[in-house]
Write an enzyme that holds these catalytic residues in place. Structure first.
Site, PDB file in Angstrom:
ATOM      1  N   GLY A  70      83.761   4.487  31.949  1.00  0.00           N
ATOM      2  CA  GLY A  70      84.851   4.534  30.975  1.00  0.00           C
ATOM      3  C   GLY A  70      85.837   5.674  31.161  1.00  0.00           C
ATOM      4  O   GLY A  70      87.009   5.561  30.794  1.00  0.00           O
ATOM      5  N   GLU A 125      84.981  12.707  29.546  1.00  0.00           N
ATOM      6  CA  GLU A 125      84.443  11.503  28.900  1.00  0.00           C
ATOM      7  C   GLU A 125      85.563  10.735  28.209  1.00  0.00           C
ATOM      8  O   GLU A 125      86.525  11.334  27.728  1.00  0.00           O
ATOM      9  CB  GLU A 125      83.410  11.895  27.826  1.00  0.00           C
ATOM     10  CG  GLU A 125      81.979  11.910  28.296  1.00  0.00           C
ATOM     11  CD  GLU A 125      81.398  10.516  28.507  1.00  0.00           C
ATOM     12  OE1 GLU A 125      82.134   9.556  28.734  1.00  0.00           O
ATOM     13  OE2 GLU A 125      80.165  10.419  28.445  1.00  0.00           O
ATOM     14  N   ASP A 126      85.403   9.446  28.146  1.00  0.00           N
ATOM     15  CA  ASP A 126      86.360   8.650  27.367  1.00  0.00           C
ATOM     16  C   ASP A 126      86.052   8.751  25.878  1.00  0.00           C
ATOM     17  O   ASP A 126      86.954   8.872  25.058  1.00  0.00           O
ATOM     18  CB  ASP A 126      86.384   7.183  27.825  1.00  0.00           C
ATOM     19  CG  ASP A 126      84.993   6.567  27.872  1.00  0.00           C
ATOM     20  OD1 ASP A 126      84.001   7.317  27.995  1.00  0.00           O
ATOM     21  OD2 ASP A 126      84.890   5.336  27.783  1.00  0.00           O
ATOM     22  N   ASP A 129      80.180   9.863  21.178  1.00  0.00           N
ATOM     23  CA  ASP A 129      79.695   9.100  20.027  1.00  0.00           C
ATOM     24  C   ASP A 129      78.482   9.835  19.437  1.00  0.00           C
ATOM     25  O   ASP A 129      78.653  10.820  18.706  1.00  0.00           O
ATOM     26  CB  ASP A 129      79.369   7.687  20.533  1.00  0.00           C
ATOM     27  CG  ASP A 129      79.038   6.688  19.455  1.00  0.00           C
ATOM     28  OD1 ASP A 129      79.169   7.022  18.285  1.00  0.00           O
ATOM     29  OD2 ASP A 129      78.630   5.555  19.777  1.00  0.00           O
ATOM     30  N   LYS A 157      84.000  10.670  17.938  1.00  0.00           N
ATOM     31  CA  LYS A 157      83.549  10.075  16.668  1.00  0.00           C
ATOM     32  C   LYS A 157      82.533  11.031  16.053  1.00  0.00           C
ATOM     33  O   LYS A 157      81.327  10.814  16.154  1.00  0.00           O
ATOM     34  CB  LYS A 157      82.858   8.732  16.922  1.00  0.00           C
ATOM     35  CG  LYS A 157      83.754   7.573  17.277  1.00  0.00           C
ATOM     36  CD  LYS A 157      82.854   6.336  17.368  1.00  0.00           C
ATOM     37  CE  LYS A 157      83.609   5.095  17.717  1.00  0.00           C
ATOM     38  NZ  LYS A 157      82.692   3.932  17.853  1.00  0.00           N
ATOM     39  N   PHE A 178      85.335   0.286  16.581  1.00  0.00           N
ATOM     40  CA  PHE A 178      85.019  -0.248  17.915  1.00  0.00           C
ATOM     41  C   PHE A 178      86.309  -0.286  18.709  1.00  0.00           C
ATOM     42  O   PHE A 178      87.205  -1.070  18.420  1.00  0.00           O
ATOM     43  CB  PHE A 178      84.411  -1.645  17.809  1.00  0.00           C
ATOM     44  CG  PHE A 178      83.717  -2.085  19.068  1.00  0.00           C
ATOM     45  CD1 PHE A 178      82.370  -2.407  19.064  1.00  0.00           C
ATOM     46  CD2 PHE A 178      84.406  -2.162  20.280  1.00  0.00           C
ATOM     47  CE1 PHE A 178      81.729  -2.794  20.234  1.00  0.00           C
ATOM     48  CE2 PHE A 178      83.768  -2.538  21.445  1.00  0.00           C
ATOM     49  CZ  PHE A 178      82.426  -2.860  21.424  1.00  0.00           C
ATOM     50  N   VAL A 179      86.416   0.581  19.689  1.00  0.00           N
ATOM     51  CA  VAL A 179      87.670   0.693  20.444  1.00  0.00           C
ATOM     52  C   VAL A 179      87.496   0.191  21.868  1.00  0.00           C
ATOM     53  O   VAL A 179      86.429   0.332  22.467  1.00  0.00           O
ATOM     54  CB  VAL A 179      88.187   2.153  20.460  1.00  0.00           C
ATOM     55  CG1 VAL A 179      88.781   2.526  19.134  1.00  0.00           C
ATOM     56  CG2 VAL A 179      87.084   3.126  20.848  1.00  0.00           C
ATOM     57  N   ASP A 185      85.295  -0.518  27.139  1.00  0.00           N
ATOM     58  CA  ASP A 185      85.057  -1.949  27.334  1.00  0.00           C
ATOM     59  C   ASP A 185      84.395  -2.628  26.152  1.00  0.00           C
ATOM     60  O   ASP A 185      83.837  -1.982  25.260  1.00  0.00           O
ATOM     61  CB  ASP A 185      84.150  -2.152  28.553  1.00  0.00           C
ATOM     62  CG  ASP A 185      82.703  -1.735  28.279  1.00  0.00           C
ATOM     63  OD1 ASP A 185      82.498  -0.611  27.775  1.00  0.00           O
ATOM     64  OD2 ASP A 185      81.796  -2.535  28.533  1.00  0.00           O
ATOM     65  N   ARG A 191      88.820  -2.850  30.001  1.00  0.00           N
ATOM     66  CA  ARG A 191      88.982  -1.462  30.438  1.00  0.00           C
ATOM     67  C   ARG A 191      90.391  -1.192  30.947  1.00  0.00           C
ATOM     68  O   ARG A 191      90.848  -0.063  30.943  1.00  0.00           O
ATOM     69  CB  ARG A 191      87.978  -1.140  31.568  1.00  0.00           C
ATOM     70  CG  ARG A 191      86.521  -1.146  31.141  1.00  0.00           C
ATOM     71  CD  ARG A 191      85.680  -0.566  32.270  1.00  0.00           C
ATOM     72  NE  ARG A 191      84.264  -0.851  32.139  1.00  0.00           N
ATOM     73  CZ  ARG A 191      83.389  -0.109  31.466  1.00  0.00           C
ATOM     74  NH1 ARG A 191      83.795   0.941  30.808  1.00  0.00           N
ATOM     75  NH2 ARG A 191      82.113  -0.430  31.436  1.00  0.00           N
TER      76      ARG A 191
HETATM   77  C1  PRP Z   1      80.066   5.458  26.663  1.00  0.00           C
HETATM   78  C2  PRP Z   1      80.902   6.697  26.929  1.00  0.00           C
HETATM   79  C3  PRP Z   1      79.880   7.787  26.998  1.00  0.00           C
HETATM   80  C4  PRP Z   1      78.815   7.294  26.045  1.00  0.00           C
HETATM   81  C5  PRP Z   1      78.955   8.035  24.759  1.00  0.00           C
HETATM   82  O1  PRP Z   1      79.573   5.000  27.873  1.00  0.00           O
HETATM   83  O2  PRP Z   1      81.645   6.595  28.121  1.00  0.00           O
HETATM   84  O3  PRP Z   1      79.359   7.953  28.301  1.00  0.00           O
HETATM   85  O4  PRP Z   1      79.015   5.898  25.826  1.00  0.00           O
HETATM   86  O5  PRP Z   1      77.972   7.638  23.870  1.00  0.00           O
HETATM   87  P1  PRP Z   1      76.945   8.665  23.216  1.00  0.00           P
HETATM   88  O6  PRP Z   1      77.728   9.871  22.775  1.00  0.00           O
HETATM   89  O7  PRP Z   1      76.400   7.877  22.058  1.00  0.00           O
HETATM   90  O8  PRP Z   1      75.905   8.984  24.230  1.00  0.00           O
HETATM   91  P2  PRP Z   1      78.959   3.548  28.049  1.00  0.00           P
HETATM   92  O9  PRP Z   1      77.478   3.589  27.949  1.00  0.00           O
HETATM   93  O10 PRP Z   1      79.647   2.587  27.134  1.00  0.00           O
HETATM   94  O11 PRP Z   1      79.283   3.230  29.581  1.00  0.00           O
HETATM   95  P3  PRP Z   1      80.708   2.997  30.278  1.00  0.00           P
HETATM   96  O12 PRP Z   1      81.404   4.343  30.336  1.00  0.00           O
HETATM   97  O13 PRP Z   1      80.360   2.485  31.625  1.00  0.00           O
HETATM   98  O14 PRP Z   1      81.472   2.001  29.434  1.00  0.00           O
END
Ligand code: PRP
Length: 205
Positions: A70, A125-126, A129, A157, A178-179, A185, A191
């Site tokens: 991401g 990071e994108d 959470d 968040k 949910f973005v 994605d 993406r």
């Molecule tokens: C997303 C995002 C972080 C993670 C954050 O990745 O890019 O890596 O979730 O979540 P957390 O703070 O609850 O750990 P994702 O697992 O969706 O993978 P992606 O980047 O390949 O979409």
């Protein structure tokens, strides 16, 4: 998802590209998606973050570590907004088994290519959470004794936090929405949307 007419999508993109129109292409291509942050808003904020990171580095070198997948668009834009001697590296993580990440178990599926000892590291990071991914990565990276370890996340968040993580650079702080788009994605799609959009619960799949 089959609610999106791929032919219509292609035509909308071509129309927007050929017209040189500045209207949102994602809005044209996905008329039922609501935009949360436009590409212009993202670009302005990324430029501000880049200036801030440049100031904080005080002329020192930087290793930017993107968390796949991401973070790729954000890292690409942020890298061009910082005026420092920078290199890239990437890591990838996943949750163990089929459970959600909130189970707390993170697995490293791609490690750093280069050692980071003594380096200024910026984890990119994108979205932040629960913080479980970054808590895991922070612990892992600190074992290598970088000179500095900072975190940049485009979206934060804070209401979802389980692990205590305070990012050094935040693009936008948002509620629990949910973005999708700009790297984020839904089932690996969207993406490539240039804007950050909201995935509504009733969006057709
Ligand atoms: C997303 C995002 C972080 C993670 C954050 O990745 O890019 O890596 O979730 O979540 P957390 O703070 O609850 O750990 P994702 O697992 O969706 O993978 P992606 O980047 O390949 O979409």
């Amino acid at each position: 998802m089959n609610g999106i007419d791929t032919d219509l999508h292609r035509k909308a993109w071509l129309q927007a590209l050929n017209s040189g129109d500045t209207i949102s292409m994602s809005a044209a291509a996905y008329p039922d998606l609501e935009i949360l942050y436009t590409r212009q808003q993202i670009a302005e904020r990324v430029a501000e973050l880049g200036a801030q990171i440049t100031r904080d580095l005080n002329g020192e070198k930087l290793v930017m570590v993107g968390v796949l997948k991401g973070a790729a668009p954000f890292l690409a834009d942020l890298a061009r907004a910082v005026q420092v001697d920078a290199t890239f590296d990437f890591v990838a993580t996943s949750s163990y088994g089929h459970g959600s990440r909130s189970s707390g178990a993170v697995k490293l599926i791609k490690d750093l290519d280069q050692p980071i000892e003594g380096k200024n590291v910026l984890v990119v990071e994108d979205i932040l959470d629960t913080g479980i991914t970054l808590a895991y990565l922070r612990k892992l990276f600190l074992q290598q004794r970088p000179k500095t370890l900072r975190i940049a996340t485009l979206l934060d968040k804070p209401s979802r936090r389980i692990e205590e993580i305070k990012p050094d650079y935040v693009g936008f702080s948002i509620p629990n929405l949910f973005v999708i788009g700009y790297g984020m994605d839904y089932a690996e799609r969207y993406r490539n949307l240039p804007d950050i959009c909201l995935m509504t619960p009733d969006h057709p799949e």
